[in-house]
Design an enzyme around this catalytic site. Structure first.
Site, PDB file in Angstrom:
ATOM      1  N   LYS A   1      28.762  43.552  16.589  1.00 35.53           N
ATOM      2  CA  LYS A   1      28.326  44.512  15.422  1.00 35.53           C
ATOM      3  C   LYS A   1      28.589  43.780  14.196  1.00 35.53           C
ATOM      4  O   LYS A   1      28.799  44.180  13.083  1.00 35.53           O
ATOM      5  CB  LYS A   1      29.113  45.778  15.432  1.00 35.53           C
ATOM      6  CG  LYS A   1      29.316  46.699  16.589  1.00 35.53           C
ATOM      7  CD  LYS A   1      27.825  46.690  17.367  1.00 35.53           C
ATOM      8  CE  LYS A   1      26.908  47.340  16.560  1.00 35.53           C
ATOM      9  NZ  LYS A   1      25.568  47.330  17.504  1.00 35.53           N
TER      10      LYS A   1
ATOM     11  N   HIS B   1      29.746  36.963  22.688  1.00 35.13           N
ATOM     12  CA  HIS B   1      30.817  37.561  22.029  1.00 35.13           C
ATOM     13  C   HIS B   1      32.208  36.998  22.309  1.00 35.13           C
ATOM     14  O   HIS B   1      33.175  37.683  21.920  1.00 35.13           O
ATOM     15  CB  HIS B   1      30.593  38.954  22.180  1.00 35.13           C
ATOM     16  CG  HIS B   1      29.499  39.793  21.617  1.00 35.13           C
ATOM     17  ND1 HIS B   1      29.247  39.358  20.144  1.00 35.13           N
ATOM     18  CD2 HIS B   1      28.562  40.841  22.098  1.00 35.13           C
ATOM     19  CE1 HIS B   1      28.163  40.417  19.777  1.00 35.13           C
ATOM     20  NE2 HIS B   1      27.851  41.012  21.208  1.00 35.13           N
TER      21      HIS B   1
ATOM     22  N   SER C   1      30.942  50.252  12.522  1.00 31.56           N
ATOM     23  CA  SER C   1      29.754  49.961  13.412  1.00 31.56           C
ATOM     24  C   SER C   1      29.847  49.983  14.823  1.00 31.56           C
ATOM     25  O   SER C   1      29.063  50.452  15.587  1.00 31.56           O
ATOM     26  CB  SER C   1      28.938  48.570  12.971  1.00 31.56           C
ATOM     27  OG  SER C   1      27.852  48.254  13.503  1.00 31.56           O
TER      28      SER C   1
ATOM     29  N   GLY D   1      22.907  49.590   8.412  1.00 31.64           N
ATOM     30  CA  GLY D   1      22.604  48.049   7.748  1.00 31.64           C
ATOM     31  C   GLY D   1      23.035  48.081   6.390  1.00 31.64           C
ATOM     32  O   GLY D   1      22.299  47.203   5.733  1.00 31.64           O
TER      33      GLY D   1
HETATM   34  P1  A3P Z   1      25.369  49.137  11.380  1.00 28.83           P
HETATM   35  O1  A3P Z   1      25.878  49.837  12.632  1.00 28.83           O
HETATM   36  O2  A3P Z   1      26.420  49.163  10.173  1.00 28.83           O
HETATM   37  O3  A3P Z   1      23.957  49.845  10.934  1.00 28.83           O
HETATM   38  P2  A3P Z   1      25.024  43.448  16.137  1.00 28.83           P
HETATM   39  O4  A3P Z   1      23.473  43.133  16.095  1.00 28.83           O
HETATM   40  O5  A3P Z   1      26.086  42.525  15.905  1.00 28.83           O
HETATM   41  O6  A3P Z   1      25.333  44.648  17.027  1.00 28.83           O
HETATM   42  O7  A3P Z   1      25.069  44.276  14.610  1.00 28.83           O
HETATM   43  C1  A3P Z   1      24.383  45.405  14.359  1.00 28.83           C
HETATM   44  C2  A3P Z   1      24.759  45.847  13.038  1.00 28.83           C
HETATM   45  O8  A3P Z   1      23.798  45.016  12.278  1.00 28.83           O
HETATM   46  C3  A3P Z   1      24.373  47.250  12.744  1.00 28.83           C
HETATM   47  O9  A3P Z   1      25.406  47.763  11.627  1.00 28.83           O
HETATM   48  C4  A3P Z   1      22.908  47.217  12.346  1.00 28.83           C
HETATM   49  O10 A3P Z   1      22.241  47.889  11.716  1.00 28.83           O
HETATM   50  C5  A3P Z   1      22.893  45.871  11.729  1.00 28.83           C
HETATM   51  N1  A3P Z   1      21.662  45.100  11.226  1.00 28.83           N
HETATM   52  C6  A3P Z   1      20.751  44.696  12.249  1.00 28.83           C
HETATM   53  N2  A3P Z   1      19.873  44.146  11.567  1.00 28.83           N
HETATM   54  C7  A3P Z   1      20.114  44.120  10.235  1.00 28.83           C
HETATM   55  C8  A3P Z   1      19.224  44.013   9.184  1.00 28.83           C
HETATM   56  N3  A3P Z   1      17.941  43.064   9.540  1.00 28.83           N
HETATM   57  N4  A3P Z   1      19.838  44.021   7.948  1.00 28.83           N
HETATM   58  C9  A3P Z   1      21.146  44.660   7.777  1.00 28.83           C
HETATM   59  N5  A3P Z   1      21.846  44.869   8.795  1.00 28.83           N
HETATM   60  C10 A3P Z   1      21.318  44.804   9.841  1.00 28.83           C
END
Ligand code: A3P
Length: 378
Positions: free
Chosen positions: A90, A148, A178, A303
């Site tokens: 996350k 991870h 998240s 995000g």
């Molecule tokens: P949130 O849950 O805070 O929205 P991972 O890919 O490591 O699982 O992380 C997911 C997190 O990155 C989520 O956060 C997701 O919304 C955010 N995320 C993915 N793409 C993004 C983007 N283009 N811009 C900003 N945040 C992004």
């Protein structure tokens, strides 16, 4: 379409997925941990994750992580032109995966737009129960791989090999929020239904799947200080605050020269609004139908920087500050919890997380590393 529950719980599926896990192996079923019941909060969490595993004491999900694969991780052949992305869950993994996939395709969106991200940047330890390691070996070079796993659990070759590693960290408060929502939507993590207050304790105590957040950061931070030309350490907040600049930084790091037009095209394609509706990355179109239940929230959720303010109590926030900020400082990392602060720091320092830093040499003596070949401030 495959169903997780069918695969792992039906007698026929079990034939493919069940590995005999002996009690003395490096991988055990987490529920057989003799110490499990010494901490009731942890025990309840561990039992909520289907078939949870302990891989050298690291808690991992039981679906889509194959114990046979874990046992042989150290034999995995690293290639010098591999690019690895390492993150605590996350922290912006998917986002950075899409960025690097596009950098390696010179920003040609047509080349990636019909290919699931998981086939372009392949998760190392997570995959189908059969044929995953064969698939990894057969991937065309340069391979883009994501993990991870903390440094303590990656193939030992990866630490010394010539290949490059990008590590992305996110501030611990937003990371915890998240991860909390991710637990709620993820079937493979048991669709967590406990309270936020318990979850935040589990995070702070290092009990969640993939282990302790700070130890994860620390391991890769030390590696990045030791091998500054091989390991690039960046943050979610930096990506969020100045995406074109960070794309350029990543491209320079992997030695790909991109024009400003290509950088801007990648930045637009990788904006949150575009990624949210992009079925190749947003997990809405995947070959396993019950991996997620996104009725409550989406994988691409908010995000933003600072959503923690809607979840943390004042006391929880202070506990996190006390617990993490000084320790991060010692690693030359400043953590950023607020979008305005992020913007200000990016404007004045060019980067957010890196302070003028000192490094650890092999003997853990502190040495000045400011003359290292790679310019971390771009
Ligand atoms: P949130 O849950 O805070 O929205 P991972 O890919 O490591 O699982 O992380 C997911 C997190 O990155 C989520 O956060 C997701 O919304 C955010 N995320 C993915 N793409 C993004 C983007 N283009 N811009 C900003 N945040 C992004």
């Amino acid at each position: 379409m495959i169903s997780l529950k069918f695969l792992y719980n039906n007698p026929l599926g079990k034939l493919f997925t069940n590995d005999k896990i002996s009690k003395n192996s490096v991988v055990i079923l987490a529920e057989t941990d003799p110490d499990l019941d010494s901490d009731q909060q942890r025990a309840q969490y561990v039992r909520s994750i289907p078939k949870a595993l302990l891989f050298k004491n690291l808690l991992l999900q039981g679906y889509l992580v194959n114990p046979k694969f874990l046992k042989k991780i150290d034999n995995f052949q690293i290639k010098s032109d591999d690019l690895w992305l390492a993150t605590y869950p996350k922290s912006g993994t998917t986002w950075t995966e899409e960025i690097i996939s596009l950098i390696y395709n010179n920003g040609d969106i047509d080349k990636v737009k019909d290919k699931l991200l998981a086939t372009r940047v392949v998760h190392f330890e997570v995959g189908p129960p059969l044929g995953h390691s064969r698939w990894l070996k057969k991937l065309k070079s340069p391979r883009l791989l994501a993990t991870h796993l903390p440094v303590t659990h990656i193939p030992s070759q990866l630490k010394q090999s010539k290949c490059k590693i990008i590590y992305v960290m996110r501030n611990p408060k937003d990371n915890a929020v998240s991860y909390y929502h991710h637990h709620r939507i993820s079937t493979y993590l048991g669709n967590y239904r406990g309270p936020w207050n318990t979850f935040v304790d589990l995070f702070a105590n290092g009990h969640l799947a993939h282990g302790d957040w700070f130890e994860h950061i620390k391991g890769y931070r030390q590696l990045s200080i030791q091998y500054p030309n091989r390991v690039l350490f960046i943050s979610y907040e930096e990506l969020k605050t100045d995406l074109p600049k960070m794309i350029e930084l990543i491209a320079n790091f992997v030695e790909r020269k991109l024009s400003q037009e290509v950088i801007d095209r990648i930045a637009k394609h990788c904006s949150f609004d575009e990624m949210k509706t992009n079925n190749m990355v947003n997990r809405e179109k995947i070959p396993i139908k019950d991996l997620f239940d996104m009725t409550e929230s989406k994988f691409m959720r908010k995000g933003i920087i600072g959503d923690w303010k809607t979840h943390f109590s004042t006391q929880q926030s202070k506990q996190f500050d006390d617990k993490y900020n000084d320790k991060l400082n010692e690693l030359g990392l400043t953590v950023c919890y607020d979008s305005e602060d992020a913007y200000h720091r990016m404007q004045t320092n060019g980067r957010i997380i890196n302070k003028n830093f000192q490094s650890f040499d092999d003997n853990q003596n502190i040495t000045d590393n400011s003359d290292s070949g790679y310019d971390i401030s771009l």
